[in-house]
Design an enzyme around this catalytic site. Structure first.
Site, PDB file in Angstrom:
ATOM      1  N   ASN A  66      26.825 -56.006 -52.510  1.00 15.05           N
ATOM      2  CA  ASN A  66      26.149 -57.141 -51.873  1.00 15.05           C
ATOM      3  C   ASN A  66      24.687 -57.341 -52.274  1.00 15.05           C
ATOM      4  OD1 ASN A  66      25.850 -54.789 -50.297  1.00 15.05           O
ATOM      5  ND2 ASN A  66      25.154 -55.997 -48.569  1.00 15.05           N
TER       6      ASN A  66
ATOM      7  N   CYS B 273      25.048 -55.706 -44.430  1.00 11.04           N
ATOM      8  CA  CYS B 273      25.379 -54.680 -43.433  1.00 11.04           C
ATOM      9  C   CYS B 273      24.643 -54.935 -42.125  1.00 11.04           C
ATOM     10  CB  CYS B 273      25.017 -53.306 -43.992  1.00 11.04           C
ATOM     11  SG  CYS B 273      23.312 -53.206 -44.549  1.00 11.04           S
TER      12      CYS B 273
ATOM     13  N   GLU C  79      24.763 -44.810 -45.930  1.00 12.94           N
ATOM     14  CA  GLU C  79      24.320 -46.081 -45.340  1.00 12.94           C
ATOM     15  C   GLU C  79      25.577 -46.931 -45.211  1.00 12.94           C
ATOM     16  OE1 GLU C  79      21.366 -46.725 -44.355  1.00 12.94           O
ATOM     17  OE2 GLU C  79      20.078 -45.327 -45.424  1.00 12.94           O
TER      18      GLU C  79
ATOM     19  N   GLU D 130      16.845 -43.885 -45.685  1.00 12.39           N
ATOM     20  CA  GLU D 130      16.263 -44.203 -46.991  1.00 12.39           C
ATOM     21  C   GLU D 130      14.901 -44.833 -46.732  1.00 12.39           C
ATOM     22  OE1 GLU D 130      19.365 -46.620 -48.996  1.00 12.39           O
ATOM     23  OE2 GLU D 130      19.642 -44.847 -50.237  1.00 12.39           O
TER      24      GLU D 130
HETATM   25  P1  NAD Z   1      33.034 -49.755 -50.393  1.00 14.59           P
HETATM   26  O1  NAD Z   1      32.902 -48.601 -49.473  1.00 14.59           O
HETATM   27  O2  NAD Z   1      34.393 -50.262 -50.678  1.00 14.59           O
HETATM   28  O3  NAD Z   1      32.390 -49.436 -51.796  1.00 14.59           O
HETATM   29  C1  NAD Z   1      31.058 -49.003 -51.951  1.00 14.59           C
HETATM   30  C2  NAD Z   1      30.937 -48.219 -53.237  1.00 14.59           C
HETATM   31  O4  NAD Z   1      31.727 -47.039 -53.125  1.00 14.59           O
HETATM   32  C3  NAD Z   1      31.460 -48.955 -54.467  1.00 14.59           C
HETATM   33  O5  NAD Z   1      30.688 -48.600 -55.589  1.00 14.59           O
HETATM   34  C4  NAD Z   1      32.861 -48.411 -54.599  1.00 14.59           C
HETATM   35  O6  NAD Z   1      33.378 -48.526 -55.908  1.00 14.59           O
HETATM   36  C5  NAD Z   1      32.639 -46.958 -54.206  1.00 14.59           C
HETATM   37  N1  NAD Z   1      33.837 -46.249 -53.725  1.00 14.59           N
HETATM   38  C6  NAD Z   1      34.954 -46.778 -53.191  1.00 14.59           C
HETATM   39  N2  NAD Z   1      35.827 -45.785 -52.875  1.00 14.59           N
HETATM   40  C7  NAD Z   1      35.233 -44.620 -53.221  1.00 14.59           C
HETATM   41  C8  NAD Z   1      35.612 -43.251 -53.130  1.00 14.59           C
HETATM   42  N3  NAD Z   1      36.791 -42.876 -52.622  1.00 14.59           N
HETATM   43  N4  NAD Z   1      34.738 -42.312 -53.537  1.00 14.59           N
HETATM   44  C9  NAD Z   1      33.526 -42.660 -54.027  1.00 14.59           C
HETATM   45  N5  NAD Z   1      33.114 -43.936 -54.152  1.00 14.59           N
HETATM   46  C10 NAD Z   1      33.955 -44.911 -53.752  1.00 14.59           C
HETATM   47  O7  NAD Z   1      32.104 -50.914 -49.813  1.00 14.59           O
HETATM   48  P2  NAD Z   1      31.869 -52.380 -50.411  1.00 14.59           P
HETATM   49  O8  NAD Z   1      33.052 -53.208 -50.040  1.00 14.59           O
HETATM   50  O9  NAD Z   1      31.465 -52.301 -51.837  1.00 14.59           O
HETATM   51  O10 NAD Z   1      30.577 -52.822 -49.598  1.00 14.59           O
HETATM   52  C11 NAD Z   1      30.633 -53.337 -48.327  1.00 14.59           C
HETATM   53  C12 NAD Z   1      30.306 -52.280 -47.292  1.00 14.59           C
HETATM   54  O11 NAD Z   1      29.025 -51.707 -47.575  1.00 14.59           O
HETATM   55  C13 NAD Z   1      30.177 -52.872 -45.911  1.00 14.59           C
HETATM   56  O12 NAD Z   1      30.833 -52.048 -44.987  1.00 14.59           O
HETATM   57  C14 NAD Z   1      28.690 -52.868 -45.663  1.00 14.59           C
HETATM   58  O13 NAD Z   1      28.324 -52.849 -44.318  1.00 14.59           O
HETATM   59  C15 NAD Z   1      28.255 -51.654 -46.380  1.00 14.59           C
HETATM   60  N6  NAD Z   1      26.814 -51.726 -46.679  1.00 14.59           N
HETATM   61  C16 NAD Z   1      25.955 -50.914 -45.988  1.00 14.59           C
HETATM   62  C17 NAD Z   1      24.581 -50.988 -46.220  1.00 14.59           C
HETATM   63  C18 NAD Z   1      23.615 -50.112 -45.461  1.00 14.59           C
HETATM   64  O14 NAD Z   1      22.500 -49.943 -45.947  1.00 14.59           O
HETATM   65  N7  NAD Z   1      23.976 -49.560 -44.325  1.00 14.59           N
HETATM   66  C19 NAD Z   1      24.098 -51.884 -47.179  1.00 14.59           C
HETATM   67  C20 NAD Z   1      25.000 -52.690 -47.860  1.00 14.59           C
HETATM   68  C21 NAD Z   1      26.358 -52.598 -47.606  1.00 14.59           C
END
Ligand code: NAD
Length: 491
Positions: free
Chosen positions: A153, A285, A251, A463
């Site tokens: 995002n 998020c 996060e 962070e």
């Molecule tokens: P996601 O968890 O599907 O993926 C995030 C990252 O993790 C990607 O690079 C993905 O390829 C990788 N990933 C997926 N499965 C994995 C595994 N088993 N082991 C290691 N890495 C793996 O999330 P998304 O759909 O890319 O992003 C949306 C989510 O991120 C939402 O839930 C959002 O709230 C969260 N988010 C949180 C913050 C924060 O700072 N708290 C900021 C932005 C987004």
């Protein structure tokens, strides 16, 4: 737009296609390919981590004087600024965010490198009060290879948020960006190369998280993981980290409440609520997705909110006037639409949006209109699960104590907003809300100098902040004997 050439990825300082499967990165506004890549393979992961470990031990990066490492980070910040327009445009093509937002994210990334350059240069060890015939000292050292795993995002900002402090601390970093948005992490690696970060210290591995990300987290030479993404993935990573006894920061997701008290400046609050949920098309998020409005001002507030929501400019993300671009993928748009259906089946009433725009010029993109639903209760699934899209649930309240109970009834605790002219009421609520960040009479403002992170299912660790660099270091204590006589026990 053409993507006929394969875009190389950065494996241990060498630029080449990964040895995994080929895939296209698509422009969400049209569905056209922006770049063709080949994903990293498991062998590429092993090579990147093994070489990163070697570079960490032998390149001299970890042993540079702090001011020398800081100088490299300063150069990275300046280069990002020099290329800001090109980087913002590339990120808009990569994830569909409006150009005015990606410009701000690029500036934020530059600011993050600058900030951690200063943190690096000014970080001090401490001489602790001695309690014997010795001098005691506490110092911080880099950890080795850090894995930085990021979502789609806000790529350049999330990646800078991990890369800058991890590099400032003297580590090597392997970045695993989201599969659908790999381009800005690759740009950052190029900039690091050009600015003097030694070869192998930074790698960027494109590919599926369940394969590449998982292998990276499990790799024995990875000593720390910094993860931003969904809660389910975060929990899996936490399990692996526990087995490896490895520090990890997570996060994760959110379902943040925004509260409008009866004494709020309604114009001000409406602008904040709209920005909180609909900027970034709600793919944030910290999106303020649960709105609680005092019943006495509810009618006036919702009327104003709907009037203003109807004027939001949804469209071409490269047009600087656009406020909402497309969602990231067709699949994600389907998921958002399913949540709207769920909300309606739970008794919700659609007040705005709930579908894609009619405009034929937007038909190829993954657009979804700003959506407002009322008639739900906080325990409904639509109010409890993260949608990650432009969908606002409106609820009202009479009693502040009961409001607090409802606002805190969520598995998430990432952020919250309060709108009130009474600073004492706002202070009391702000302290009682379960959230890592609370905004009072503002929303979704973020500063690299202020720590960020969540409670409960929203994550672990923090962070940013001047001491954010310590998240990427390990503490060591040194005792220096000062006594001329041998230790008495052995005599
Ligand atoms: P996601 O968890 O599907 O993926 C995030 C990252 O993790 C990607 O690079 C993905 O390829 C990788 N990933 C997926 N499965 C994995 C595994 N088993 N082991 C290691 N890495 C793996 O999330 P998304 O759909 O890319 O992003 C949306 C989510 O991120 C939402 O839930 C959002 O709230 C969260 N988010 C949180 C913050 C924060 O700072 N708290 C900021 C932005 C987004």
């Amino acid at each position: 737009m053409s993507a006929t050439q394969v875009t190389p990825i950065c494996i241990a300082g060498t630029w080449r296609p990964g040895s995994g499967a080929a895939y296209d990165s698509l422009y969400p506004a049209t569905g056209e390919p922006v770049a063709t890549l080949r994903a990293a393979s498991l062998d590429d992961v092993d090579e990147a981590v093994t070489r990163a470990d070697q570079a960490f031990r032998t390149s001299g990066w970890a042993r540079l004087k702090a001011h020398e490492r800081a100088a490299v980070l300063w150069r990275i910040a300046s280069t990002i600024r020099e290329r800001s327009e090109e980087l913002a445009r590339r990120q808009t093509l990569d994830n569909g965010k409006p150009i005015q937002e990606t410009r701000a994210l690029v500036q934020s990334a530059a600011g993050t490198f600058q900030f951690f350059a200063a943190a690096c240069e000014t970080l001090e060890g401490t001489l602790t009060p001695a309690r014997g015939e010795y001098m005691t000292m506490s110092v911080h050292e880099p950890m080795g290879v850090v894995a930085a795993i990021t979502p789609w995002n806000s790529p350049i900002a999330s990646e800078a948020q991990k890369l800058a402090p991890a590099l400032a601390a003297g580590n090597a970093v392997v970045i695993k960006p989201a599969e659908v948005t790999p381009l800005l992490a690759l740009e950052l690696a190029r900039i690091c190369d050009e600015c003097g970060v030694p070869q192998g210290i930074v790698s960027v591995l494109a590919g599926a998280g369940s394969v590449i990300g998982d292998a990276l987290v499990r790799h024995p030479l990875v000593r720390r993981v910094s993860f931003t993404g969904g809660t389910t993935t975060g929990r899996q990573i936490a399990h692996i980290a526990a087995d490896k006894m490895m520090p990890v920061s997570l996060e994760l997701g959110g379902k943040s409440p925004t509260i409008v008290l009866d004494d709020a400046d309604l114009e001000h609050a409406v602008a904040g609520v709209l920005y909180g949920i609909f900027s970034s098309s709600g793919e944030s998020c910290i999106a303020g997705s649960r709105l609680f409005v005092a019943r006495s001002v509810r009618e006036a507030f919702v009327e104003l909110l709907l009037r203003r929501a109807a004027t939001l400019r949804v469209g071409d993300p490269l047009d600087p006037r656009t406020q909402m671009g497309p969602l990231i993928t067709a699949r994600h748009r389907e998921s958002v639409a399913r949540y709207v259906e769920l909300g309606l089946s739970e008794g919700g009433r659609l007040l705005a949006g709930g579908r894609s725009p009619d405009d034929a010029a937007l038909a190829r993109g993954y657009y979804f209109l700003p959506t407002v639903i009322d008639g739900l209760v906080n325990s409904d699934r639509m109010c409890q699960e993260e949608i990650f899209g432009p969908v606002l649930a409106v609820m009202d309240f009479d009693d502040e104590r009961e409001l607090l109970e409802r606002a805190n009834t969520s598995s998430y605790a990432l952020a919250a907003g309060i709108w009130s002219r009474d600073y004492k009421r706002a202070w009391a609520l702000g302290r009682a809300l379960q959230a890592g960040t609370v905004w009072i009479n503002t929303y979704k403002q973020l500063s690299v100098s202020t720590p960020f992170g969540g409670f409960k299912d929203s994550g672990l660790g923090r962070e940013k902040g001047r001491l954010g660099i310590l998240e990427y270091m390990q503490q060591k204590s040194l005792y220096w004997g000062l006594n001329e006589a041998p230790l008495p026990w052995a005599n």
